[in-house]
Design a protein around this motif. Structure first.
Motif, short mmCIF file in Angstrom:
data_model
loop_
_atom_site.label_atom_id
_atom_site.label_comp_id
_atom_site.label_asym_id
_atom_site.label_seq_id
_atom_site.Cartn_x
_atom_site.Cartn_y
_atom_site.Cartn_z
N LEU A 1 58.81 48.96 39.36
CA LEU A 1 57.85 48.02 39.94
C LEU A 1 58.55 46.98 40.79
CD1 LEU A 1 55.01 46.78 40.18
CD2 LEU A 1 55.46 45.56 38.03
N GLY A 2 59.64 46.43 40.31
CA GLY A 2 60.31 45.35 41.01
C GLY A 2 59.62 44.01 40.77
N PRO A 3 60.18 42.92 41.29
CA PRO A 3 59.63 41.60 41.04
C PRO A 3 58.23 41.43 41.65
CG PRO A 3 61.87 41.47 41.92
CD PRO A 3 61.42 42.88 42.10
N VAL A 4 57.33 40.83 40.89
CA VAL A 4 56.01 40.46 41.40
C VAL A 4 55.75 39.00 41.00
CG1 VAL A 4 55.05 42.78 41.42
CG2 VAL A 4 54.83 41.39 39.36
N ALA A 5 55.05 38.28 41.86
CA ALA A 5 54.79 36.87 41.60
C ALA A 5 53.58 36.65 40.71
CB ALA A 5 54.59 36.13 42.92
N ALA A 6 52.64 37.61 40.72
CA ALA A 6 51.42 37.46 39.94
C ALA A 6 50.74 38.81 39.77
CB ALA A 6 50.47 36.47 40.60
N ILE A 7 49.80 38.84 38.84
CA ILE A 7 48.98 40.03 38.60
C ILE A 7 47.52 39.66 38.83
CG2 ILE A 7 48.17 41.65 36.83
CD1 ILE A 7 50.89 41.19 35.41
N TYR A 8 46.81 40.52 39.53
CA TYR A 8 45.36 40.38 39.66
C TYR A 8 44.73 41.60 39.00
CZ TYR A 8 40.70 40.60 41.72
OH TYR A 8 39.34 40.72 41.90
N ASP A 9 44.05 41.38 37.88
CA ASP A 9 43.48 42.47 37.09
C ASP A 9 41.96 42.34 37.09
OD1 ASP A 9 42.50 44.16 35.11
OD2 ASP A 9 44.13 43.77 33.71
N ARG A 10 41.32 43.10 37.95
CA ARG A 10 39.85 43.10 37.98
C ARG A 10 39.26 44.31 37.27
NH1 ARG A 10 35.74 45.50 40.40
NH2 ARG A 10 36.98 46.65 41.92
N ALA A 11 39.93 45.45 37.38
CA ALA A 11 39.31 46.68 36.93
C ALA A 11 40.12 47.45 35.90
CB ALA A 11 39.05 47.60 38.14
N ALA A 12 41.25 46.93 35.48
CA ALA A 12 42.13 47.69 34.59
C ALA A 12 41.83 47.44 33.12
CB ALA A 12 43.58 47.37 34.90
N LEU A 13 41.94 46.18 32.69
CA LEU A 13 41.71 45.88 31.27
C LEU A 13 40.35 46.37 30.80
CD1 LEU A 13 42.83 44.44 28.72
CD2 LEU A 13 41.64 42.38 29.52
N VAL A 14 39.32 46.14 31.60
CA VAL A 14 37.95 46.51 31.20
C VAL A 14 37.71 48.01 31.29
CG1 VAL A 14 36.99 44.27 31.79
CG2 VAL A 14 37.01 46.08 33.52
N ALA A 15 38.62 48.74 31.93
CA ALA A 15 38.46 50.20 32.03
C ALA A 15 38.99 50.92 30.81
CB ALA A 15 39.18 50.71 33.27
N LEU A 16 39.74 50.21 29.97
CA LEU A 16 40.43 50.85 28.85
C LEU A 16 39.69 50.62 27.54
CD1 LEU A 16 44.07 49.76 29.75
CD2 LEU A 16 42.95 51.94 30.26
N PRO A 17 39.61 51.65 26.70
CA PRO A 17 38.97 51.48 25.39
C PRO A 17 39.79 50.55 24.50
CG PRO A 17 40.02 53.63 25.55
CD PRO A 17 40.10 53.02 26.91
N ASP A 18 39.13 50.05 23.48
CA ASP A 18 39.74 49.07 22.57
C ASP A 18 41.11 49.51 22.06
OD1 ASP A 18 39.56 46.71 20.69
OD2 ASP A 18 39.68 48.35 19.26
N GLN B 1 57.52 41.00 33.77
CA GLN B 1 58.31 39.89 33.24
C GLN B 1 57.44 38.66 33.01
OE1 GLN B 1 62.31 39.37 35.03
NE2 GLN B 1 61.83 41.11 36.35
N GLY B 2 56.25 38.90 32.49
CA GLY B 2 55.35 37.80 32.13
C GLY B 2 54.81 37.02 33.30
N SER C 1 50.03 34.80 22.94
CA SER C 1 51.43 34.65 22.52
C SER C 1 52.35 34.38 23.70
CB SER C 1 51.90 35.90 21.76
OG SER C 1 51.91 37.03 22.62
N VAL C 2 51.90 34.72 24.91
CA VAL C 2 52.73 34.60 26.11
C VAL C 2 52.14 33.61 27.11
CG1 VAL C 2 53.70 35.87 28.09
CG2 VAL C 2 53.62 36.94 25.82
N TYR C 3 50.79 33.52 27.13
CA TYR C 3 50.12 32.74 28.16
C TYR C 3 49.23 31.65 27.57
CZ TYR C 3 51.10 36.77 31.25
OH TYR C 3 51.70 37.77 31.97
N SER C 4 49.03 30.62 28.38
CA SER C 4 47.95 29.67 28.17
C SER C 4 46.74 30.19 28.94
CB SER C 4 48.35 28.28 28.70
OG SER C 4 47.27 27.39 28.66
N LEU C 5 45.60 30.30 28.28
CA LEU C 5 44.41 30.90 28.89
C LEU C 5 43.42 29.82 29.30
CD1 LEU C 5 45.61 33.17 26.86
CD2 LEU C 5 43.38 34.24 27.17
N ASN C 6 42.94 29.93 30.53
CA ASN C 6 41.95 28.99 31.06
C ASN C 6 40.78 29.78 31.63
OD1 ASN C 6 40.57 26.83 32.17
ND2 ASN C 6 41.93 26.65 33.94
N CYS C 7 39.61 29.60 31.03
CA CYS C 7 38.40 30.24 31.55
C CYS C 7 37.95 29.49 32.79
CB CYS C 7 37.31 30.25 30.49
SG CYS C 7 35.78 31.03 31.03
#
Length: 217
Positions: free
Chosen positions: A114-131, A146-147, A180-186
């Protein structure tokens, strides 16, 4: 995640999940990531999303991962780009100008590939996966990026009314997966017009995930 399920969706053009415009939550809140101009943004399970068009137009470098080669071919065609195609471990890599997309199983994508990335934008991945897969996915994403900070868009609805995908991912689960890794803000909650798949009332939610270490520094 059953690869055949998603491959068949693209082959049969059953792609109602493909939106006709950039997601409003992306447009409204992406600046909260405070990225430098030209920064690399990773989009897991990106399809041929028009969110990619929007990010490129803002001057960002987009790195995607997608199971369906059909989707990736159509993405580059719709952008008017002719990709260079090469191998990348167990994956294929489509690359042109400010866009590169890894084709294949995202769990085969490593941090080095993958190499270095500054951020992740997840619109369709997490919700596409079963529990049963979401914990593995969340940890994999943290590892290979790398978080990196994330803008995550998910849905909340009565799962008994609709089998999914997209699946319902509520606040409790978001904290279980990421706190455990992030502070979450809705950031914002929006009612889905007409309901999800026109079948049940649902709320679309934008989350900003900020690495805890960066907040402490």
């Amino acid at each position: 995640m059953d690869p055949d399920f998603w491959q068949e969706k693209w082959q049969k053009r059953q792609i109602a999940f493909h939106q006709a415009a950039a997601n409003p939550l992306l447009v409204s809140w992406f600046n909260q990531l405070a990225l430098a101009p030209g920064a690399s943004v990773f989009l897991p399970l990106c399809g041929k999303s028009l969110d990619i068009h929007w990010l490129l137009a803002q001057g960002y470098h987009v790195v995607g991962a997608e199971l369906s080669e059909i989707a990736v071919q159509e993405l580059f065609a719709e952008l008017g780009l002719t990709p260079d195609i090469s191998g990348a471990g167990n994956l294929q890599l489509y690359r042109a100008e400010q866009l590169q997309v890894f084709v294949g199983d995202i769990f085969q994508l490593s941090e080095n590939t993958l190499g270095p990335v500054a951020a992740i934008y997840d619109r369709a991945a997490l919700v596409a996966l079963p529990d049963a897969m979401r914990q593995r996915y969340a940890q994999h994403l943290i590892t290979i990026s790398q978080g990196a900070p994330q803008l995550v868009i998910c849905f909340e609805y009565d799962q008994a009314q609709l089998a999914g995908p997209p699946f319902s991912v509520d606040s409790l689960e978001m904290h279980k997966l990421y706190s455990s890794v992030y502070s979450l803000n809705c950031l914002e909650k929006r009612e889905v017009p007409g309901g999800l798949k026109r079948k049940c009332q649902a709320t679309e939610i934008g989350w900003l995930l900020t690495p805890i270490e960066s907040e402490q520094n």
